[in-house]
Design an enzyme around this catalytic site. Structure first.
Site, mmCIF file in Angstrom:
data_model
loop_
_atom_site.group_PDB
_atom_site.id
_atom_site.type_symbol
_atom_site.label_atom_id
_atom_site.label_comp_id
_atom_site.label_asym_id
_atom_site.label_seq_id
_atom_site.Cartn_x
_atom_site.Cartn_y
_atom_site.Cartn_z
ATOM 1 N N ASN A 39 45.469 41.504 38.780
ATOM 2 C CA ASN A 39 45.622 43.180 38.637
ATOM 3 C C ASN A 39 44.266 43.795 38.652
ATOM 4 O OD1 ASN A 39 47.710 41.231 35.830
ATOM 5 N ND2 ASN A 39 48.296 43.432 36.853
ATOM 6 N N HIS A 86 48.630 48.101 43.786
ATOM 7 C CA HIS A 86 46.967 47.465 44.079
ATOM 8 C C HIS A 86 47.116 47.665 45.584
ATOM 9 C CE1 HIS A 86 48.103 44.902 40.341
ATOM 10 N NE2 HIS A 86 48.181 45.850 40.466
ATOM 11 N N GLY A 107 37.722 50.156 44.629
ATOM 12 C CA GLY A 107 38.611 49.149 45.226
ATOM 13 C C GLY A 107 38.572 49.169 46.566
ATOM 14 N N GLU A 114 53.287 39.171 36.128
ATOM 15 C CA GLU A 114 53.344 39.868 35.306
ATOM 16 C C GLU A 114 54.567 40.073 34.906
ATOM 17 O OE1 GLU A 114 53.164 44.539 35.634
ATOM 18 O OE2 GLU A 114 51.605 42.923 36.420
#
Ligand code: FAE
Length: 531
Positions: A509, A471, A499, A386
């Protein structure tokens, strides 16, 4: 593919629903010791918000327990959140100095003293990595960059082989995008907006170096951002607000999923309550113990409630830590060996380049990234990078990137009997494959542009931001530590829905993947578990 219609259908709930969420999160609505609830959700990030909405819509009274604050009250400056240039106590979770991801400038430590407070961003330190996480009603959605990216279909099939891919792409990803109120940028506006000059510069350099770029959807309201650029509304993304929260424009979960759950009238949220234990209750269901904390982090009350069903949605780190501790302490001794395993950092590594003096990146930069370099097809080192802002409010000629790579290394959570804490085995050196992959791309861009890396932002003479992640993924992997829908084996009524189910990597992402998987799993649970 998300259709335009789906994007347009996206529902953002307005002021009345937000007021209902504030009511559901008010101190008086919090759980009391001895309460018995049909469903209790630990954590209010993506997994928790999906569970809260779908359970309440199914008619089930649901108690969300969240360790962070409700973030619905303005401070003395009239704002709920502080910006990145002037961090105060609201910025970090129980720290006395900031711990900025880019902690240095010109090689000098750029962190500042702050008051110790239950701030919105946690930098949780393990032996080899700092893990950034949101703390508050809305979890990571309060602090993240809003990039809403659907993973590549073939990669999704690789990482979660037990999941039916067609149903994800036909049903659950579109459902997640709609629920999250994802929107696409006006690409013509992007080409002229001052606030995306930094992205155009990086895009043009990437293209000139042989790379493909792609626009990224976001949950930030691009219509609002246009007005910010035009100077007709109060600025947020254009006022250096991102990782310590956005005061305007961002459709965080408290404005979407959680607001919709509150609108059912069946939701309560106990903010500033930290769950510390979950164990089978002799009265049926599970006893859930929690500490209510003040804004200095001190425990003001300890409560135990009984819940028929418990949904672990404390995030990859929070859920893994809780379950590993419960197994080690004999409260949930039958949890499988796979609990605590398979943790990864989504191959995160950050890097910055120094541009030539004529390549200005702009003093005004949108905090919400809108473009990525897509080199995932490169089998020698897949990278999805990104193009990140450096919103310092002044021209710095810096191009910054968060690279997501296919780092195969994984780590494990273990209970440390001497400290009573849960450790994570990840070592900083395990991120070398991420550096190697990112280096292939950015060495080439530097060579073609005759530019160099900045080595003053992540430490003294340190090029790679390799010792932190945004993340965290894994620790309680779907179809390994749980069944194929997040049920914990041996403990009927215990579920994992965040997650931690995803095995360390999504290639993009992660929050759309977390949301879509949660949508898939809760649908199956509601249909089959007699709720
Ligand atoms: P999460 O959102 O972390 O929610 C867990 C919640 O549980 C938190 O609110 C915790 O405070 C709470 N909790 C934890 N332990 C307890 C406990 N014991 N008792 C009570 N509550 C507890 O989990 N992802 C993207 O897709 N796009 C982006 O642009 C992006 N940018 C990011 C930028 C930053 C600075 C950060 C930190 C993350 C970013 N992410 C982004 C990652 C994304 O926010 C993250 O993957 C999700 O928030 C994870 O969702 P979960 O539901 O797993």
């Amino acid at each position: 593919m998300t259709s335009r219609r789906t994007l347009l259908k996206a529902a953002v709930l307005g002021a009345p629903a937000a007021a209902l969420l504030a009511k559901a999160s008010a101190a008086g609505a919090a759980l009391s010791s001895g309460d018995h609830v049909p469903a209790l959700v630990i954590g209010s990030g993506y997994g928790g918000a999906v569970a809260a909405l779908r359970l309440t819509q199914a008619g089930i009274a649901t108690a969300v327990v969240e360790m962070g604050m409700a973030w619905n009250t303005a401070g003395s400056d009239g704002k709920v959140f502080c910006d990145m240039l002037n961090p105060d106590q609201r910025s970090y979770w129980l720290r006395t100095t900031t711990d900025q991801p880019l902690g240095y400038f010109l090689g000098i430590n750029a962190n500042k003293s702050i008051g110790r407070y239950t701030g919105v961003l946690d930098s949780e330190k393990f032996a080899g990595i700092r893990v950034y996480q949101g703390r508050g009603v809305g979890g990571g959605s309060l602090v993240n960059g809003g990039m809403a990216v659907v993973p590549k279909r073939d990669y999704f099939a690789q990482i979660l082989p037990s999941v039916d891919v067609a149903s994800m792409y036909d049903t659950y990803f579109p459902r997640a995008n709609a629920g999250l109120a994802v929107n696409a940028i006006d690409t013509a506006w992007f080409e002229t907006a001052d606030c995306y000059r930094y992205a155009r510069v990086s895009r043009d350099q990437a293209k000139a170096s042989g790379y493909t770029t792609t626009f990224l959807n976001n949950v930030y309201d691009f219509g609002y951002m246009k007005q910010e650029q035009a100077g007709t509304v109060t600025r947020s993304a254009l006022a250096s607000e991102v990782i310590y929260g956005n005061n305007y424009g961002k459709r965080s979960l408290d404005r979407t999923y959680l607001a919709a759950a509150a609108a059912t009238g069946r939701l309560t949220v106990s903010a500033q309550h930290v769950v510390t234990a979950v164990a089978p209750s002799s009265a049926g269901g599970y006893a859930v113990t929690m500490n209510q904390i003040d804004t200095g982090g001190a425990t003001v009350a300890t409560k135990t409630v009984r819940a028929d069903r418990v949904f672990f949605a404390a995030g990859s780190v929070g859920t893994s830590k809780l379950l590993v501790a419960m197994r080690a302490q004999g409260l949930l001794p039958g949890l499988p060996d796979a609990v605590g395993k398979g943790w990864g950092n989504n191959g995160n590594v950050m890097v910055a380049r120094a541009n030539h003096i004529w390549n200005t990146t702009g003093a005004l930069q949108s905090g919400m990234p809108a473009m990525g370099i897509d080199n995932w097809a490169d089998s020698a080192g897949p990278v999805f990078a990104e193009i990140a802002p450096f919103p310092a409010g002044t021209e710095l000629w810096i191009s910054l990137y968060l690279a997501i790579t296919k780092n195969p290394n994984r780590a494990q959570f273990t209970f440390n009997t001497s400290t009573g804490a849960v450790d994570l085995s990840w070592q900083t050196a395990q991120n070398q494959p991420a550096i190697d992959a990112a280096k292939r791309v950015f060495d080439r861009i530097n060579a073609r542009q005759v530019t160099v890396y900045r080595s003053d932002l992540f430490g003294v003479n340190k090029i790679w931001g390799d010792d932190f992640t945004y993340h965290p993924l894994g620790g309680c992997i779907l179809n390994q530590a749980t069944d194929n829908y997040g049920r914990l084996p041996g403990y009927p009524g215990l579920y994992v829905i965040d997650g931690s189910l995803i095995p360390g990597s999504t290639g993009v992402n992660p929050f759309v993947t977390i949301t879509a998987l949660a949508e898939r799993n809760i649908e199956n649970i509601l249909a089959n578990d007699g709720l």
